[in-house]
Design a protein around this motif. Structure first.
Motif, PDB file in Angstrom:
ATOM      1  N   LEU A 102       0.826  -1.215   0.000  1.00 53.88           N
ATOM      2  CA  LEU A 102       0.000   0.000   0.000  1.00 53.88           C
ATOM      3  C   LEU A 102       0.858   1.262   0.000  1.00 53.88           C
ATOM      4  CD1 LEU A 102      -2.813  -1.032   2.504  1.00 53.88           C
ATOM      5  CD2 LEU A 102      -3.135  -0.404   0.110  1.00 53.88           C
ATOM      6  N   GLN A 103       1.958   1.212   0.718  1.00 55.71           N
ATOM      7  CA  GLN A 103       2.825   2.387   0.793  1.00 55.71           C
ATOM      8  C   GLN A 103       3.563   2.642  -0.516  1.00 55.71           C
ATOM      9  OE1 GLN A 103       5.180   1.415   4.258  1.00 55.71           O
ATOM     10  NE2 GLN A 103       3.763   2.449   5.648  1.00 55.71           N
ATOM     11  N   ASN A 104       3.629   1.639  -1.381  1.00 56.61           N
ATOM     12  CA  ASN A 104       4.290   1.808  -2.670  1.00 56.61           C
ATOM     13  C   ASN A 104       3.356   2.286  -3.777  1.00 56.61           C
ATOM     14  OD1 ASN A 104       6.920   1.106  -1.898  1.00 56.61           O
ATOM     15  ND2 ASN A 104       6.510  -1.081  -2.148  1.00 56.61           N
ATOM     16  N   VAL A 105       2.062   2.410  -3.471  1.00 59.22           N
ATOM     17  CA  VAL A 105       1.124   2.939  -4.462  1.00 59.22           C
ATOM     18  C   VAL A 105       1.373   4.434  -4.607  1.00 59.22           C
ATOM     19  CG1 VAL A 105      -1.300   3.296  -5.038  1.00 59.22           C
ATOM     20  CG2 VAL A 105      -0.593   1.177  -3.908  1.00 59.22           C
ATOM     21  N   PRO A 106       1.662   4.939  -5.813  1.00 51.09           N
ATOM     22  CA  PRO A 106       1.972   6.363  -5.988  1.00 51.09           C
ATOM     23  C   PRO A 106       0.816   7.258  -5.542  1.00 51.09           C
ATOM     24  CG  PRO A 106       2.572   5.105  -7.944  1.00 51.09           C
ATOM     25  CD  PRO A 106       1.781   4.180  -7.064  1.00 51.09           C
ATOM     26  N   ASP A 107       1.146   8.276  -4.739  1.00 50.35           N
ATOM     27  CA  ASP A 107       0.120   9.197  -4.246  1.00 50.35           C
ATOM     28  C   ASP A 107      -0.496  10.022  -5.371  1.00 50.35           C
ATOM     29  OD1 ASP A 107       0.478   8.334  -1.641  1.00 50.35           O
ATOM     30  OD2 ASP A 107       2.014   9.852  -1.193  1.00 50.35           O
ATOM     31  N   ASP A 108       0.293  10.318  -6.417  1.00 54.82           N
ATOM     32  CA  ASP A 108      -0.244  11.151  -7.492  1.00 54.82           C
ATOM     33  C   ASP A 108      -1.366  10.458  -8.253  1.00 54.82           C
ATOM     34  OD1 ASP A 108       1.454   9.281  -8.493  1.00 54.82           O
ATOM     35  OD2 ASP A 108       2.459  10.586  -9.940  1.00 54.82           O
ATOM     36  N   LEU A 109      -1.304   9.114  -8.334  1.00 53.32           N
ATOM     37  CA  LEU A 109      -2.392   8.378  -8.985  1.00 53.32           C
ATOM     38  C   LEU A 109      -3.686   8.508  -8.185  1.00 53.32           C
ATOM     39  CD1 LEU A 109      -0.742   5.038 -10.182  1.00 53.32           C
ATOM     40  CD2 LEU A 109      -1.496   6.963 -11.580  1.00 53.32           C
ATOM     41  N   ILE A 110      -3.565   8.388  -6.868  1.00 51.41           N
ATOM     42  CA  ILE A 110      -4.745   8.489  -6.005  1.00 51.41           C
ATOM     43  C   ILE A 110      -5.314   9.901  -6.044  1.00 51.41           C
ATOM     44  CG2 ILE A 110      -5.578   8.283  -3.628  1.00 51.41           C
ATOM     45  CD1 ILE A 110      -3.459   6.135  -3.178  1.00 51.41           C
ATOM     46  N   GLU A 111      -4.442  10.917  -6.005  1.00 50.76           N
ATOM     47  CA  GLU A 111      -4.900  12.300  -6.064  1.00 50.76           C
ATOM     48  C   GLU A 111      -5.573  12.600  -7.403  1.00 50.76           C
ATOM     49  OE1 GLU A 111      -1.500  14.672  -5.264  1.00 50.76           O
ATOM     50  OE2 GLU A 111      -1.344  14.034  -3.153  1.00 50.76           O
ATOM     51  N   ALA A 112      -4.999  12.074  -8.484  1.00 47.56           N
ATOM     52  CA  ALA A 112      -5.606  12.290  -9.798  1.00 47.56           C
ATOM     53  C   ALA A 112      -6.980  11.633  -9.884  1.00 47.56           C
ATOM     54  CB  ALA A 112      -4.688  11.745 -10.882  1.00 47.56           C
ATOM     55  N   ALA A 113      -7.119  10.453  -9.307  1.00 49.23           N
ATOM     56  CA  ALA A 113      -8.414   9.763  -9.318  1.00 49.23           C
ATOM     57  C   ALA A 113      -9.454  10.533  -8.512  1.00 49.23           C
ATOM     58  CB  ALA A 113      -8.242   8.349  -8.762  1.00 49.23           C
ATOM     59  N   LYS A 114      -9.037  11.091  -7.377  1.00 54.33           N
ATOM     60  CA  LYS A 114      -9.980  11.873  -6.560  1.00 54.33           C
ATOM     61  C   LYS A 114     -10.417  13.126  -7.297  1.00 54.33           C
ATOM     62  CE  LYS A 114      -8.406  10.302  -2.006  1.00 54.33           C
ATOM     63  NZ  LYS A 114      -7.771  10.688  -0.721  1.00 54.33           N
ATOM     64  N   ILE A 115      -9.483  13.747  -8.002  1.00 60.38           N
ATOM     65  CA  ILE A 115      -9.834  14.949  -8.779  1.00 60.38           C
ATOM     66  C   ILE A 115     -10.847  14.597  -9.868  1.00 60.38           C
ATOM     67  CG2 ILE A 115      -8.910  16.660 -10.393  1.00 60.38           C
ATOM     68  CD1 ILE A 115      -6.331  16.623  -8.740  1.00 60.38           C
ATOM     69  N   ASP A 116     -10.694  13.406 -10.442  1.00 58.03           N
ATOM     70  CA  ASP A 116     -11.625  12.968 -11.492  1.00 58.03           C
ATOM     71  C   ASP A 116     -12.953  12.489 -10.928  1.00 58.03           C
ATOM     72  OD1 ASP A 116      -9.810  13.555 -13.466  1.00 58.03           O
ATOM     73  OD2 ASP A 116      -8.989  11.521 -13.560  1.00 58.03           O
ATOM     74  N   GLY A 117     -13.098  12.500  -9.602  1.00 60.48           N
ATOM     75  CA  GLY A 117     -14.379  12.148  -8.986  1.00 60.48           C
ATOM     76  C   GLY A 117     -14.516  10.695  -8.572  1.00 60.48           C
ATOM     77  N   ALA A 118     -13.422   9.939  -8.524  1.00 64.28           N
ATOM     78  CA  ALA A 118     -13.488   8.534  -8.126  1.00 64.28           C
ATOM     79  C   ALA A 118     -13.783   8.417  -6.637  1.00 64.28           C
ATOM     80  CB  ALA A 118     -12.175   7.825  -8.450  1.00 64.28           C
ATOM     81  N   THR A 119     -14.610   7.444  -6.277  1.00 68.14           N
ATOM     82  CA  THR A 119     -14.912   7.188  -4.872  1.00 68.14           C
ATOM     83  C   THR A 119     -13.796   6.339  -4.252  1.00 68.14           C
ATOM     84  OG1 THR A 119     -16.144   5.159  -5.380  1.00 68.14           O
ATOM     85  CG2 THR A 119     -17.371   7.240  -5.400  1.00 68.14           C
ATOM     86  N   ASP A 120     -13.822   6.240  -2.918  1.00 66.36           N
ATOM     87  CA  ASP A 120     -12.823   5.422  -2.230  1.00 66.36           C
ATOM     88  C   ASP A 120     -12.893   3.963  -2.679  1.00 66.36           C
ATOM     89  OD1 ASP A 120     -11.948   7.618  -0.832  1.00 66.36           O
ATOM     90  OD2 ASP A 120     -13.167   7.220   0.946  1.00 66.36           O
ATOM     91  N   TRP A 121     -14.110   3.476  -2.914  1.00 62.30           N
ATOM     92  CA  TRP A 121     -14.286   2.096  -3.354  1.00 62.30           C
ATOM     93  C   TRP A 121     -13.695   1.891  -4.751  1.00 62.30           C
ATOM     94  CZ3 TRP A 121     -15.342  -2.125  -0.766  1.00 62.30           C
ATOM     95  CH2 TRP A 121     -15.745  -3.277  -1.437  1.00 62.30           C
ATOM     96  N   GLN A 122     -13.898   2.850  -5.645  1.00 62.02           N
ATOM     97  CA  GLN A 122     -13.331   2.770  -6.995  1.00 62.02           C
ATOM     98  C   GLN A 122     -11.813   2.868  -6.966  1.00 62.02           C
ATOM     99  OE1 GLN A 122     -15.585   6.022  -8.676  1.00 62.02           O
ATOM    100  NE2 GLN A 122     -16.940   4.623  -9.825  1.00 62.02           N
ATOM    101  N   ILE A 123     -11.277   3.708  -6.097  1.00 57.19           N
ATOM    102  CA  ILE A 123      -9.821   3.833  -5.964  1.00 57.19           C
ATOM    103  C   ILE A 123      -9.220   2.517  -5.480  1.00 57.19           C
ATOM    104  CG2 ILE A 123      -7.992   4.941  -4.617  1.00 57.19           C
ATOM    105  CD1 ILE A 123      -9.675   7.504  -4.691  1.00 57.19           C
ATOM    106  N   LEU A 124      -9.925   1.867  -4.544  1.00 52.28           N
ATOM    107  CA  LEU A 124      -9.437   0.593  -4.014  1.00 52.28           C
ATOM    108  C   LEU A 124      -9.364  -0.463  -5.106  1.00 52.28           C
ATOM    109  CD1 LEU A 124      -8.693  -1.324  -1.674  1.00 52.28           C
ATOM    110  CD2 LEU A 124     -11.147  -1.689  -1.326  1.00 52.28           C
ATOM    111  N   TRP A 125     -10.451  -0.622  -5.887  1.00 54.33           N
ATOM    112  CA  TRP A 125     -10.528  -1.705  -6.861  1.00 54.33           C
ATOM    113  C   TRP A 125      -9.805  -1.394  -8.175  1.00 54.33           C
ATOM    114  CZ3 TRP A 125     -11.893  -6.551  -6.017  1.00 54.33           C
ATOM    115  CH2 TRP A 125     -12.640  -6.834  -4.882  1.00 54.33           C
ATOM    116  N   LYS A 126      -9.732  -0.128  -8.549  1.00 56.03           N
ATOM    117  CA  LYS A 126      -9.152   0.227  -9.850  1.00 56.03           C
ATOM    118  C   LYS A 126      -7.692   0.653  -9.761  1.00 56.03           C
ATOM    119  CE  LYS A 126     -13.067  -0.372 -12.036  1.00 56.03           C
ATOM    120  NZ  LYS A 126     -13.233  -1.483 -13.008  1.00 56.03           N
ATOM    121  N   ILE A 127      -7.237   1.069  -8.571  1.00 51.88           N
ATOM    122  CA  ILE A 127      -5.866   1.559  -8.449  1.00 51.88           C
ATOM    123  C   ILE A 127      -5.063   0.755  -7.438  1.00 51.88           C
ATOM    124  CG2 ILE A 127      -4.415   3.521  -7.812  1.00 51.88           C
ATOM    125  CD1 ILE A 127      -6.584   5.357  -8.856  1.00 51.88           C
ATOM    126  N   LYS A 128      -5.542   0.699  -6.193  1.00 45.83           N
ATOM    127  CA  LYS A 128      -4.730   0.109  -5.131  1.00 45.83           C
ATOM    128  C   LYS A 128      -4.514  -1.392  -5.331  1.00 45.83           C
ATOM    129  CE  LYS A 128      -5.686   3.497  -1.495  1.00 45.83           C
ATOM    130  NZ  LYS A 128      -6.223   3.716  -0.133  1.00 45.83           N
TER     131      LYS A 128
END
Length: 283
Positions: A167-193
């Motif tokens: 989890l600590q190796n997941v790039p923060d910029d990907l998560i921030e970009a997903a949040k800016i695009d309106g992704a929910t926490d559940w979508q971030i978990l399944w599509k990114i993390k």
């Protein structure tokens, strides 16, 4: 530097290679030969061909223990990895005391399997006596779930550490970009993390799968296969065939079971590694 390493590198590899050859390769080859023999000692073996393998594959207790092992392995892999992942998610939320909780959850992994088996045998027998159920070694259902609970308690903390690293190796910029695009926490978990953590998932599933198949000391201490060998796992069944049954015939059959067991674990492990590595993504 490269020329020096190529010239003298074998000197550093040689001690480990010799130890590996003496401690693993030679015993494995000798054990493979003994699986085709009737023997009482290594120096007193009579070649009998495939009779040991036929006896092993037609032994009802061996087949029954194989089925029991598969049921334990499936539930273990799912339960341990789900719980470990959930704990890793909870302990990477930047709250106070996370280091303390990580240490507490990891500590059971430091205790030996025999000790854990006897500790949980006492605990579960106390619980069963309170609700009026038969003791652990008289109740195959309780024995099955006792093994599951014991393995989860021992291994969840170790797998949690691996998931935290992932989890600590997941790039923060990907998560921030997903949040800016309106992704929910559940979508971030399944599509990114989870896709970015597939290397950690591969390791954890491999470890829990192989540990479940190779389980011996916890099984021996917790239930010893009781009642009537209904909670025998493969490693315990092989041990009992080799040592608990008299005569050189059974030693050969036990050795054949061990070879079959090794092949099954290797094949299952390679299949699992291939299946999970195919899901990994390049960062």
């Amino acid at each position: 530097m490269e020329r020096t390493l190529k010239k003298y590198g074998w000197l550093f590899v040689l001690p480990t290679l010799v130890a590996f050859t003496i401690g693993f390769i030679v015993p494995f080859i000798e054990g493979l030969y003994l699986s085709f023999c009737q023997f009482t000692t290594v120096g007193n073996a009579t070649f009998t061909g495939f009779s040991n393998y036929v006896a092993a594959l037609t032994d009802a207790s061996f087949l029954k223990s194989a089925g029991f092992t598969v049921m334990v392995a499936i539930v273990n892999v799912l339960a341990i990895n789900i719980l470990a992942f959930a704990l890793a998610m909870a302990l990477t939320q930047k709250v106070k005391g996370t280091n303390l909780f990580r240490t507490i959850f990891f500590m059971p992994n430091l205790i030996g399997g025999i000790v854990l088996g006897y500790i949980w045998q006492i605990l579960l027998n106390c619980v069963l006596s309170l609700v009026g159920e038969p003791l652990l070694r008289l109740n195959p259902t309780a024995g099955y779930w006792g093994i599951i609970i014991l393995m989860c308690w021992q291994q969840v903390g170790y797998m949690m550490i691996i998931y935290i690293a992932g989890l600590q190796n997941v790039p923060d910029d990907l998560i921030e970009a997903a949040k800016i695009d309106g992704a929910t926490d559940w979508q971030i978990l399944w599509k990114i993390k989870i896709p970015m953590m597939m290397p950690s998932i591969t390791i954890c599933v491999f470890l829990t799968l192989t540990n479940s198949f190779k389980l011996f000391d916890q099984n021996l201490a917790l239930t010893a296969g009781d009642p009537n060998h209904m909670t025998d796992m493969l490693a315990l069944n092989i041990y009992q065939t080799f040592y608990a049954r008299a005569g050189k015939l059974w030693k050969g059959i036990g050795q054949a079971k061990a070879v079959i067991f090794s092949i099954v674990v290797v094949l299952v492990s390679f299949w699992q590694l291939k299946a999970t590595r195919s899901k990994e993504v390049q960062q």
